[in-house]
Enzyme design. Structure first.
Site, PDB file in Angstrom:
ATOM      1  N   LYS A 111       0.832  -0.952   0.026  1.00 28.38           N
ATOM      2  CA  LYS A 111       0.186   0.025  -0.148  1.00 28.38           C
ATOM      3  C   LYS A 111       0.860   1.303  -0.160  1.00 28.38           C
ATOM      4  O   LYS A 111       0.457   2.149  -0.633  1.00 28.38           O
ATOM      5  CB  LYS A 111      -0.938  -0.054   1.334  1.00 28.38           C
ATOM      6  CG  LYS A 111      -1.670  -1.177   1.278  1.00 28.38           C
ATOM      7  CD  LYS A 111      -1.078  -2.192   2.481  1.00 28.38           C
ATOM      8  CE  LYS A 111      -1.048  -3.666   1.650  1.00 28.38           C
ATOM      9  NZ  LYS A 111      -0.165  -4.556   2.332  1.00 28.38           N
ATOM     10  N   ARG A 112       1.965   1.063   0.535  1.00 34.10           N
ATOM     11  CA  ARG A 112       2.694   2.221   0.544  1.00 34.10           C
ATOM     12  C   ARG A 112       3.352   2.858  -0.890  1.00 34.10           C
ATOM     13  O   ARG A 112       3.603   4.075  -0.832  1.00 34.10           O
ATOM     14  CB  ARG A 112       4.130   2.059   1.422  1.00 34.10           C
ATOM     15  CG  ARG A 112       4.240   1.535   2.793  1.00 34.10           C
ATOM     16  CD  ARG A 112       5.578   1.161   3.378  1.00 34.10           C
ATOM     17  NE  ARG A 112       6.062   0.056   2.734  1.00 34.10           N
ATOM     18  CZ  ARG A 112       7.111   0.276   1.812  1.00 34.10           C
ATOM     19  NH1 ARG A 112       7.585   1.406   1.661  1.00 34.10           N
ATOM     20  NH2 ARG A 112       7.555  -0.815   1.363  1.00 34.10           N
TER      21      ARG A 112
END
Length: 494
Positions: free
Chosen positions: A249-250
């Site tokens: 997700k980063r």
RNA sequence: GCCCCUAUCGUCUAGUCUGGUCUAGGACACAGGCCUUUCAAGCCUGCGACAAGGGUUCGAAUCCCUUUGGGGGCACCA
């Protein structure tokens, strides 16, 4: 033997592009072998469970065209396909392992385990279970008191993982932890559940990310303990972000839903994902492949073993290729939701704006990398614009006065033009330019800025047609006023 | 720290198994040009890599070893 493969996500969030690439490989493999592709939900972690996740996962798969033959919604001969509905089976198998001497009960507290790990770390050792309960008498821990069940990994010897892409990978048993199989809440851990399910569901091939390699010997041991034959493993490389780290997700928008929102086409994404780590080889230079071609040519044994960096550049290009290959009608239908979402046109689409949209489609088609690009490309058609600053209305190598004269001439000309369409306009506008002693580009650019307040826009005449005579004349008039005022100020200043 | 996987242009890759045809091919991106009403699209050109060091061999991107780099794993998460 019928090929049976599965995608077994845990419903903890959005499926992302890295996982889905592995799913694509699985799906392709199943379909090209006329096998079964199975969806199984691994919801044994009750703390991370996200209720919406199953729906999101299914939507993502469907959008990408990855259909499954057996799964939670459609059932199948090996159901149920949700692990939380199969806990009895796992408990049975865990007890069976205890009886066979391959597992043992452990009632160590989390605090003790943490303390042991701390000490091991302090001694720079690999943190793992110290075997405290391993050799307790069988009745030392009652089945009724809180405890976990651990795998009794042999202390000596080696365990070999056969990977069909890499060959044998050998692990020393003494370095393998006594993995928890059944948690104190009675739910299995992944390691037990996956082995039991894969076996009982008749899974023949397991293709998954190579981040799983180091946990595979535990599973091989479990297969041995249960007296089962392990499936064929193929560990495919991970997809990395541009920073070289495992995609997560980063890295921003990496969920399938995000790609959809951004206006990527499922076929383009599918094509791109397949080529991320795989190529047809043998000097083949083709890169755009239909699903049918991919089904015919994909070969799991040709996937690269090194991880691949996901970058948007090539995907954008490929998406553009797919957009350009669409029919106008098809593209129109795909574009409408994006216009609507941006609030540029109402829902449902009023019939009177349809012709405008139809005019626009061919103008934007070869300029789109994503469907959403249409918003920025055509906003000036639907939304009011700021009146362009006077300086931007002065044509290349022209004076303000000349530019003003050109604007006046164009305004007058378009006001009396009989058919307000691109085809009629263009030749006459060219002639007008000649009459004014201007190059076509000089005149057109002034008109472009006057009507769009942009230096860069889709082809001018189509845009004017889409804009309509009324709006076009209004904007030209406004531009004319601004420039006129400016010219006068300049004159007064002198 | 320990264990495992991996190593060709900035990125995705072909070539590696079956050494010579590789002065390493393609694509994306980037730069320049052509076309052109801007931008795109299209076409052309350019830039740009075998991680390093040892072997083996007449010959190595291709085989072997070491080093280095990159990634992953080491939970009552999957």
């Amino acid at each position: 033997m019928t090929v049976r493969v599965r995608f077994a996500p845990s419903p903890t969030g959005q499926p992302h592009i890295g996982n889905i690439r592995t799913v694509v490989f699985n799906w392709l493999f199943a379909r090209q072998h006329h096998g079964k592709f199975i969806l199984r939900i691994e919801d044994t972690d009750r703390r991370r469970y996200a209720p919406d996740a199953v729906k999101v996962i299914k939507d993502s798969l469907r959008w990408l065209g990855l259909d499954w033959d057996e799964g939670p919604d459609i059932g199948g001969p090996y159901g149920p396909y949700v692990q939380s509905q199969r806990v009895e089976l796992y408990r049975e198998k865990a007890e069976e392992l205890i009886e066979k001497g391959w597992a043992y009960r452990c009632n160590c507290t989390p605090e003790r385990l943490e303390r042991v790990r701390e000490e091991q770390r302090a001694r720079v050792e690999t943190p793992m279970y110290d075997g405290h309960c391993r050799n307790l008498p069988p009745d030392a821990i009652s089945p009724d008191e809180p405890h976990v069940i651990r795998l009794k990994v042999p202390r000596e010897g080696t365990t070999t993982v056969h990977d069909s892409l890499r060959g044998d990978i050998i692990f020393e048993n003494r370095l393998i932890d006594d993995q928890v199989l059944l948690k104190s809440d009675g739910f299995p851990t992944y390691h037990l559940a996956v082995v039991v399910d894969d076996h009982t569901m008749g899974i023949t091939h397991i293709m998954r990310g190579d981040d799983w390699i180091s946990s595979t010997p535990k599973r091989v041991l479990l297969y041995q303990a249960l007296g089962w034959k392990p499936p064929i493993y193929a560990h495919v490389p991970l997809v990395l972000g541009t920073d070289g780290k495992k995609l997560s997700k980063r890295h921003g928008a990496v969920s399938i839903a995000d790609f959809r929102k951004q206006g990527y086409l499922p076929d383009a994404l599918f094509n791109f994902l397949t080529l991320l780590g795989w190529s047809p080889g043998e000097g083949e230079e083709q890169e755009i492949f239909s699903r049918e071609e991919l089904l015919e040519r994909f070969d799991i044994t040709h996937v690269n073993l090194a991880s691949a960096v996901f970058s948007y550049d090539k995907l954008d290009w490929m998406n553009g290729v797919y957009i350009r290959a669409m029919s106008r009608e098809e593209l129109l239908q795909q574009l409408i939701p994006f216009w609507q979402q941006a609030g540029m046109i109402p829902t449902p689409v009023p019939t009177e704006v349809l012709p405008t949209l139809e005019t626009l489609v061919p103008l934007v088609q070869e300029r789109l990398k994503t469907l959403r690009d249409v918003v920025l490309l055509t906003d000036f058609i639907f939304n009011d614009i700021e009146t362009p600053p006077a300086a931007s209305l002065i044509g290349k190598k022209m004076t303000a006065e000349e530019s003003l004269a050109a604007l006046r001439a164009v305004h007058a000309f378009l006001g009396r033009l009989v058919d307000f369409d691109a085809e009629t306009m263009e030749p006459q506008m060219r002639q007008l330019a000649t009459e004014l002693g201007l190059k076509a580009g000089q005149l057109f650019n002034i008109v472009r800025v006057a009507t769009s307040n942009k230096k860069v826009a889709p082809p001018l005449f189509g845009c004017l047609e889409a804009l309509g005579r009324k709006t076009t004349l209004q904007r030209l008039a406004r531009a004319r006023e601004v420039l006129s005022d400016w010219v006068e100020e300049e004159r007064d200043a002198r």
